[in-house]
Design an enzyme around this catalytic site. Structure first.
Site, PDB file in Angstrom:
ATOM      1  N   CYS A 109       0.829  -1.208   0.000  1.00  0.00           N
ATOM      2  CA  CYS A 109       0.000   0.000   0.000  1.00  0.00           C
ATOM      3  C   CYS A 109       0.871   1.269   0.000  1.00  0.00           C
ATOM      4  CB  CYS A 109      -0.980  -0.056   1.163  1.00  0.00           C
ATOM      5  SG  CYS A 109      -2.439   0.937   0.846  1.00  0.00           S
ATOM      6  N   HIS A 167      -3.264  -5.287   1.453  1.00  0.00           N
ATOM      7  CA  HIS A 167      -2.596  -5.581   2.728  1.00  0.00           C
ATOM      8  C   HIS A 167      -2.576  -7.093   3.012  1.00  0.00           C
ATOM      9  CE1 HIS A 167      -2.275  -1.455   4.340  1.00  0.00           C
ATOM     10  NE2 HIS A 167      -3.289  -1.235   3.526  1.00  0.00           N
ATOM     11  N   GLU A 226      -0.906  -8.647   5.104  1.00  0.00           N
ATOM     12  CA  GLU A 226      -0.677  -8.894   6.540  1.00  0.00           C
ATOM     13  C   GLU A 226      -1.985  -8.935   7.327  1.00  0.00           C
ATOM     14  OE1 GLU A 226      -0.256  -6.131   4.976  1.00  0.00           O
ATOM     15  OE2 GLU A 226      -0.903  -4.441   6.209  1.00  0.00           O
TER      16      GLU A 226
HETATM   17  N1  GLN Z   1      -3.700   6.142   1.144  1.00  0.00           N
HETATM   18  C1  GLN Z   1      -2.429   5.953   1.790  1.00  0.00           C
HETATM   19  C2  GLN Z   1      -1.356   6.755   1.104  1.00  0.00           C
HETATM   20  O1  GLN Z   1      -1.514   6.997  -0.037  1.00  0.00           O
HETATM   21  C3  GLN Z   1      -2.057   4.493   1.789  1.00  0.00           C
HETATM   22  C4  GLN Z   1      -3.040   3.714   2.597  1.00  0.00           C
HETATM   23  C5  GLN Z   1      -2.490   2.482   3.184  1.00  0.00           C
HETATM   24  O2  GLN Z   1      -1.280   2.273   3.271  1.00  0.00           O
HETATM   25  N2  GLN Z   1      -3.393   1.663   3.671  1.00  0.00           N
HETATM   26  O3  GLN Z   1      -0.375   7.104   1.694  1.00  0.00           O
END
Ligand code: GLN
Length: 194
Positions: free
Chosen positions: A83, A177, A179
């Site tokens: 992410c 994610h 995890e």
């Molecule tokens: N929206 C977040 C970002 O762009 C990432 C979200 C996440 O890591 N769950 O930094």
């Protein structure tokens, strides 16, 4: 004994620790986990950059000079970004990502919050042939979309035609994610890159 570092600035650190522990057991590997906070330890065999807020993570790495250390490590060891961690690994991104201190390691363009805001977060089953035939349950939280890839970067998974997981040799980036689910096949796949 392999040392697996988990960048511990923010995000799902303890969940990654648990997933790595389980994956190590499943693989029958000898491994220890290091929570990486202010400096990069000398002997790391793999590094995970968890989710969180990409701008905050990017700033922190830049201010502490850890960005330079991680760029050196990327020549030798597997690195997984999930992410926000995936955003940090990218070479290019949308307007918001352009203002973020990126590591610029992976040949991909990634767009922040591209699936929508927090309330548009969702879960979906993903086909990831590299880890087996059973679908992987992907949890997407304000997730980015990988808009395009080039060079050695290969698609590992798509959702609704959009790229959500990629690998470029020893580097991996996921929009979702892994995890947050009990299935540790992605962590196992990553650890096998050591
Ligand atoms: N929206 C977040 C970002 O762009 C990432 C979200 C996440 O890591 N769950 O930094």
């Amino acid at each position: 004994m392999n040392s697996i570092g988990i960048l511990s600035i923010q995000g799902d650190v303890s969940e990654h620790v648990m997933a790595v522990k389980k994956a190590i057991r499943t693989l029958g590997m000898k491994g220890s986990i290091i929570e990486v906070k202010k400096t990069i330890p000398d002997l790391l065999d793999a590094l995970i950059i968890p989710g969180g807020e990409s701008t905050t993570i990017g700033n922190f790495l830049w201010k502490t000079g850890m960005d330079i250390e991680i760029k050196k490590l990327a020549k030798d060891i597997p690195i997984l970004g999930t992410c926000a961690g995936a955003i940090i690994l990218a070479k290019e991104g949308d307007e918001q990502v352009k203002r973020t201190h990126l590591l610029g390691l992976m040949s991909m363009k990634i767009n922040r919050n591209a699936f929508g805001r927090q309330k548009e977060s969702f879960e979906a089953n993903l086909g990831i042939p590299e880890i087996g035939t059973d679908p992987f349950h992907g949890v997407f939280i304000r997730a980015p979309i990988i808009e395009k890839i080039w060079g050695d970067t290969k698609v590992l998974a798509r959702h609704d035609g959009k790229i959500v997981a990629v690998r470029e040799n020893n580097l991996m980036a996921l929009s979702f994610h892994p995890e947050l689910v009990r299935d540790t096949r992605i962590h196992e796949y990553f650890l096998r890159l050591i």
